[in-house]
Design a protein around this motif. Sequence first.
Motif, mmCIF file in Angstrom:
data_model
loop_
_atom_site.group_PDB
_atom_site.id
_atom_site.type_symbol
_atom_site.label_atom_id
_atom_site.label_comp_id
_atom_site.label_asym_id
_atom_site.label_seq_id
_atom_site.Cartn_x
_atom_site.Cartn_y
_atom_site.Cartn_z
ATOM 1 N N CYS A 1 11.277 25.949 18.568
ATOM 2 C CA CYS A 1 10.761 26.495 19.820
ATOM 3 C C CYS A 1 11.271 27.913 20.062
ATOM 4 O O CYS A 1 12.468 28.134 20.204
ATOM 5 C CB CYS A 1 11.181 25.609 20.984
ATOM 6 S SG CYS A 1 10.490 23.945 20.892
ATOM 7 N N SER B 1 9.360 29.988 22.443
ATOM 8 C CA SER B 1 9.116 30.067 23.880
ATOM 9 C C SER B 1 8.857 28.657 24.394
ATOM 10 O O SER B 1 8.465 27.774 23.639
ATOM 11 C CB SER B 1 7.928 30.983 24.178
ATOM 12 O OG SER B 1 6.757 30.451 23.601
ATOM 13 N N LYS B 2 9.067 28.462 25.713
ATOM 14 C CA LYS B 2 8.945 27.125 26.291
ATOM 15 C C LYS B 2 8.037 27.175 27.512
ATOM 16 O O LYS B 2 8.173 28.052 28.359
ATOM 17 C CB LYS B 2 10.333 26.598 26.672
ATOM 18 C CG LYS B 2 11.227 26.463 25.454
ATOM 19 C CD LYS B 2 12.639 26.133 25.831
ATOM 20 C CE LYS B 2 13.486 26.137 24.577
ATOM 21 N NZ LYS B 2 14.889 26.128 24.871
ATOM 22 N N LYS C 1 6.756 26.323 31.049
ATOM 23 C CA LYS C 1 7.388 25.925 32.301
ATOM 24 C C LYS C 1 6.380 25.347 33.277
ATOM 25 O O LYS C 1 6.742 24.584 34.157
ATOM 26 C CB LYS C 1 8.093 27.126 32.930
ATOM 27 C CG LYS C 1 9.244 27.621 32.085
ATOM 28 C CD LYS C 1 9.928 28.809 32.692
ATOM 29 C CE LYS C 1 10.959 29.284 31.688
ATOM 30 N NZ LYS C 1 12.028 30.015 32.244
ATOM 31 N N ASP D 1 19.945 24.199 20.946
ATOM 32 C CA ASP D 1 19.250 23.721 22.135
ATOM 33 C C ASP D 1 18.475 22.438 21.849
ATOM 34 O O ASP D 1 17.989 22.241 20.742
ATOM 35 C CB ASP D 1 18.249 24.771 22.629
ATOM 36 C CG ASP D 1 18.912 26.087 22.977
ATOM 37 O OD1 ASP D 1 20.027 26.061 23.537
ATOM 38 O OD2 ASP D 1 18.328 27.142 22.681
ATOM 39 N N GLU E 1 15.167 20.423 21.934
ATOM 40 C CA GLU E 1 13.778 20.868 21.854
ATOM 41 C C GLU E 1 12.859 19.710 22.223
ATOM 42 O O GLU E 1 12.978 18.617 21.679
ATOM 43 C CB GLU E 1 13.445 21.364 20.457
ATOM 44 C CG GLU E 1 14.223 22.608 20.078
ATOM 45 C CD GLU E 1 13.862 23.116 18.713
ATOM 46 O OE1 GLU E 1 13.554 24.310 18.597
ATOM 47 O OE2 GLU E 1 13.881 22.325 17.759
ATOM 48 N N ASP F 1 9.992 23.307 28.515
ATOM 49 C CA ASP F 1 11.290 23.683 29.057
ATOM 50 C C ASP F 1 12.023 22.421 29.514
ATOM 51 O O ASP F 1 11.589 21.761 30.456
ATOM 52 C CB ASP F 1 11.089 24.641 30.226
ATOM 53 C CG ASP F 1 12.394 25.110 30.837
ATOM 54 O OD1 ASP F 1 13.480 24.698 30.365
ATOM 55 O OD2 ASP F 1 12.341 25.902 31.790
ATOM 56 N N ASN G 1 14.550 22.034 31.227
ATOM 57 C CA ASN G 1 15.117 22.143 32.575
ATOM 58 C C ASN G 1 14.064 22.065 33.672
ATOM 59 O O ASN G 1 14.414 21.980 34.849
ATOM 60 C CB ASN G 1 15.904 23.448 32.711
ATOM 61 C CG ASN G 1 17.068 23.484 31.739
ATOM 62 O OD1 ASN G 1 17.784 22.501 31.584
ATOM 63 N ND2 ASN G 1 17.244 24.594 31.061
#
Length: 94
Positions: free
Chosen positions: A32, A34-35, A37, A58, A60, A75, A77
């Motif tokens: 990844c 970019s993620k 959102k 991270d 993924e 994302d 989060n």
Amino acid sequence: MYIITIVALPFFGIISEGISLGDWGGIKHCRCVSKEKKPIGRYIGRVEVNPAGPHCKDIEIIATLKTDGQQICLDPNAPWVKRVLKRKSTGQRP
């Protein structure tokens, strides 16, 4: 020269096979870049979670879309992603 060739060929075959096997069996870097959102929950067909490890620091989360099979990184989060993961862990559809 003939004997050297006969002895050397299998040796080089073993070396090249060992090199190819060492590269087989997994991704050795983050997938990844970019993620996403923004919520896309209704378009998700499948979710794959790759925990953090030596290949990537991270976690993924990769979603496969129902429509065209495209894979999108999510994302971890984002609140909507957490809800998708919670539903996945309880066996509900994303």
